[in-house]
Motif scaffolding. Structure first.
Motif, mmCIF file in Angstrom:
data_model
loop_
_atom_site.group_PDB
_atom_site.id
_atom_site.type_symbol
_atom_site.label_atom_id
_atom_site.label_comp_id
_atom_site.label_asym_id
_atom_site.label_seq_id
_atom_site.Cartn_x
_atom_site.Cartn_y
_atom_site.Cartn_z
ATOM 1 N N VAL A 64 0.854 -1.182 0.024
ATOM 2 C CA VAL A 64 0.002 0.001 -0.106
ATOM 3 C C VAL A 64 0.937 1.269 -0.162
ATOM 4 O O VAL A 64 1.877 1.418 0.744
ATOM 5 N N VAL A 65 0.612 2.052 -0.891
ATOM 6 C CA VAL A 65 1.613 3.337 -1.005
ATOM 7 C C VAL A 65 0.526 4.577 -1.239
ATOM 8 O O VAL A 65 -0.463 4.495 -1.746
ATOM 9 N N PRO A 66 1.046 5.777 -0.673
ATOM 10 C CA PRO A 66 0.356 7.040 -0.913
ATOM 11 C C PRO A 66 -0.031 7.314 -2.376
ATOM 12 O O PRO A 66 1.075 7.166 -3.105
ATOM 13 N N SER A 67 -0.994 7.661 -2.780
ATOM 14 C CA SER A 67 -1.147 8.129 -4.256
ATOM 15 C C SER A 67 -0.731 9.559 -4.239
ATOM 16 O O SER A 67 -0.770 10.739 -3.262
ATOM 17 N N ILE A 68 -0.121 10.049 -5.243
ATOM 18 C CA ILE A 68 0.347 11.281 -5.818
ATOM 19 C C ILE A 68 -0.684 12.056 -6.566
ATOM 20 O O ILE A 68 -0.465 13.186 -7.022
ATOM 21 N N SER A 69 -1.991 11.283 -6.869
ATOM 22 C CA SER A 69 -2.921 11.949 -7.568
ATOM 23 C C SER A 69 -3.711 13.158 -7.373
ATOM 24 O O SER A 69 -4.263 14.053 -8.093
ATOM 25 N N GLY A 70 -3.445 13.307 -6.154
ATOM 26 C CA GLY A 70 -4.042 14.675 -5.489
ATOM 27 C C GLY A 70 -3.462 15.661 -5.724
ATOM 28 O O GLY A 70 -3.782 17.004 -5.698
ATOM 29 N N ILE A 71 -1.820 15.601 -6.038
ATOM 30 C CA ILE A 71 -0.989 16.495 -6.329
ATOM 31 C C ILE A 71 -0.919 16.663 -7.764
ATOM 32 O O ILE A 71 -0.844 17.777 -8.292
ATOM 33 N N TYR A 72 -0.637 15.720 -8.521
ATOM 34 C CA TYR A 72 -0.555 15.523 -10.053
ATOM 35 C C TYR A 72 -1.672 14.886 -10.387
ATOM 36 O O TYR A 72 -1.506 13.595 -10.440
ATOM 37 N N PHE A 73 -3.081 15.162 -10.781
ATOM 38 C CA PHE A 73 -3.890 14.458 -11.277
ATOM 39 C C PHE A 73 -3.789 13.403 -12.335
ATOM 40 O O PHE A 73 -4.209 12.138 -12.014
ATOM 41 N N ALA A 74 -2.860 13.689 -13.181
ATOM 42 C CA ALA A 74 -2.482 12.749 -14.102
ATOM 43 C C ALA A 74 -1.980 11.241 -13.900
ATOM 44 O O ALA A 74 -1.992 10.404 -14.354
ATOM 45 N N ALA A 75 -1.353 11.600 -12.607
ATOM 46 C CA ALA A 75 -0.538 10.430 -11.782
ATOM 47 C C ALA A 75 -1.546 9.128 -11.932
ATOM 48 O O ALA A 75 -1.312 7.728 -11.717
ATOM 49 N N PHE A 86 1.200 -5.073 -10.994
ATOM 50 C CA PHE A 86 1.920 -5.390 -10.261
ATOM 51 C C PHE A 86 1.220 -5.708 -8.692
ATOM 52 O O PHE A 86 1.650 -6.301 -7.916
ATOM 53 N N GLY A 87 -0.142 -5.248 -8.658
ATOM 54 C CA GLY A 87 -0.940 -5.704 -7.389
ATOM 55 C C GLY A 87 -0.485 -4.761 -6.330
ATOM 56 O O GLY A 87 -0.852 -4.849 -5.121
ATOM 57 N N ILE A 88 0.141 -3.572 -6.420
ATOM 58 C CA ILE A 88 0.415 -2.415 -5.543
ATOM 59 C C ILE A 88 -1.167 -1.642 -5.502
ATOM 60 O O ILE A 88 -1.657 -1.365 -6.408
ATOM 61 N N THR A 89 -1.265 -1.357 -4.176
ATOM 62 C CA THR A 89 -2.719 -0.574 -4.119
ATOM 63 C C THR A 89 -2.195 1.027 -3.735
ATOM 64 O O THR A 89 -1.266 1.188 -2.820
ATOM 65 N N PHE A 90 -2.588 2.010 -4.287
ATOM 66 C CA PHE A 90 -2.482 3.244 -4.122
ATOM 67 C C PHE A 90 -3.542 3.871 -3.220
ATOM 68 O O PHE A 90 -4.688 4.002 -3.736
ATOM 69 N N GLU A 91 -3.265 4.157 -2.076
ATOM 70 C CA GLU A 91 -4.423 4.614 -1.002
ATOM 71 C C GLU A 91 -4.438 6.193 -1.168
ATOM 72 O O GLU A 91 -3.518 7.187 -1.605
ATOM 73 N N GLY A 92 -5.861 6.790 -1.668
ATOM 74 C CA GLY A 92 -6.349 7.958 -1.645
ATOM 75 C C GLY A 92 -5.994 8.218 -3.216
ATOM 76 O O GLY A 92 -6.175 9.551 -3.592
ATOM 77 N N ILE A 93 -6.164 7.353 -4.103
ATOM 78 C CA ILE A 93 -6.034 7.761 -5.593
ATOM 79 C C ILE A 93 -7.435 8.518 -6.026
ATOM 80 O O ILE A 93 -8.525 8.232 -5.383
ATOM 81 N N ALA A 94 -7.184 9.433 -6.887
ATOM 82 C CA ALA A 94 -8.228 10.330 -7.108
ATOM 83 C C ALA A 94 -9.387 9.528 -7.701
ATOM 84 O O ALA A 94 -10.760 9.841 -7.743
ATOM 85 N N LEU A 95 -9.074 8.675 -8.682
ATOM 86 C CA LEU A 95 -10.144 7.822 -9.525
ATOM 87 C C LEU A 95 -9.681 6.131 -9.447
ATOM 88 O O LEU A 95 -8.669 6.119 -10.061
#
Length: 127
Positions: A64-75, A86-95
């Motif tokens: 589980v990794v923090p999402s950066i999509s709140g900073i750079y939406f395109a991420a 890869f099965g990694i989960t991004f916590e707080g992803i915008a979509l």
């Protein structure tokens, strides 16, 4: 040409990314490398044709990794792709496409991962 990176831990990721954005850096993409027992996430940024990189090592036991999509939406695009492959989960992803950005629902393994994970099992790990 040297590949200069800054190594980070999870708690530093969003503040470092925000700092780069505040300095005018453009988010280029993120790469994921399967190292066997962990993943390296490499975040690539550009300012005036000069690249800078952030490296985050993620243990497979804690994907589980923090999402950066709140900073750079395109991420959210590369984060969803990385979740699928890869099965990694991004916590707080915008979509969040929930592992179905590229893959069909019946797919039971992550194609770029060196091991197979049953999605039903991996979903229950964080609970």
């Amino acid at each position: 040409m040297a590949f200069e990176t800054t190594n980070l831990v999870k708690s530093q990721l969003t503040s470092e990314v925000q700092s780069l954005k505040n300095k005018g850096y453009r988010f280029v993409t993120m790469s994921c490398v399967d190292l066997g027992d962990s993943f390296d996430l490499l975040y690539h940024f550009d300012l005036d044709l000069k690249l800078t990189h952030l490296r985050l090592n993620v243990a497979k036991a804690d994907r589980v990794v923090p999402s950066i999509s709140g900073i750079y939406f395109a991420a959210l695009i590369i984060e969803n792709e990385t979740q699928d492959h890869f099965g990694i989960t991004f916590e707080g992803i915008a979509l969040d496409f929930g592992g179905h950005f590229y893959l069909e629902e019946e797919v039971k393994k992550f194609p770029f991962c060196k091991f197979t994970v049953n999605k039903a099992e991996s979903a229950g790990e964080g609970a």
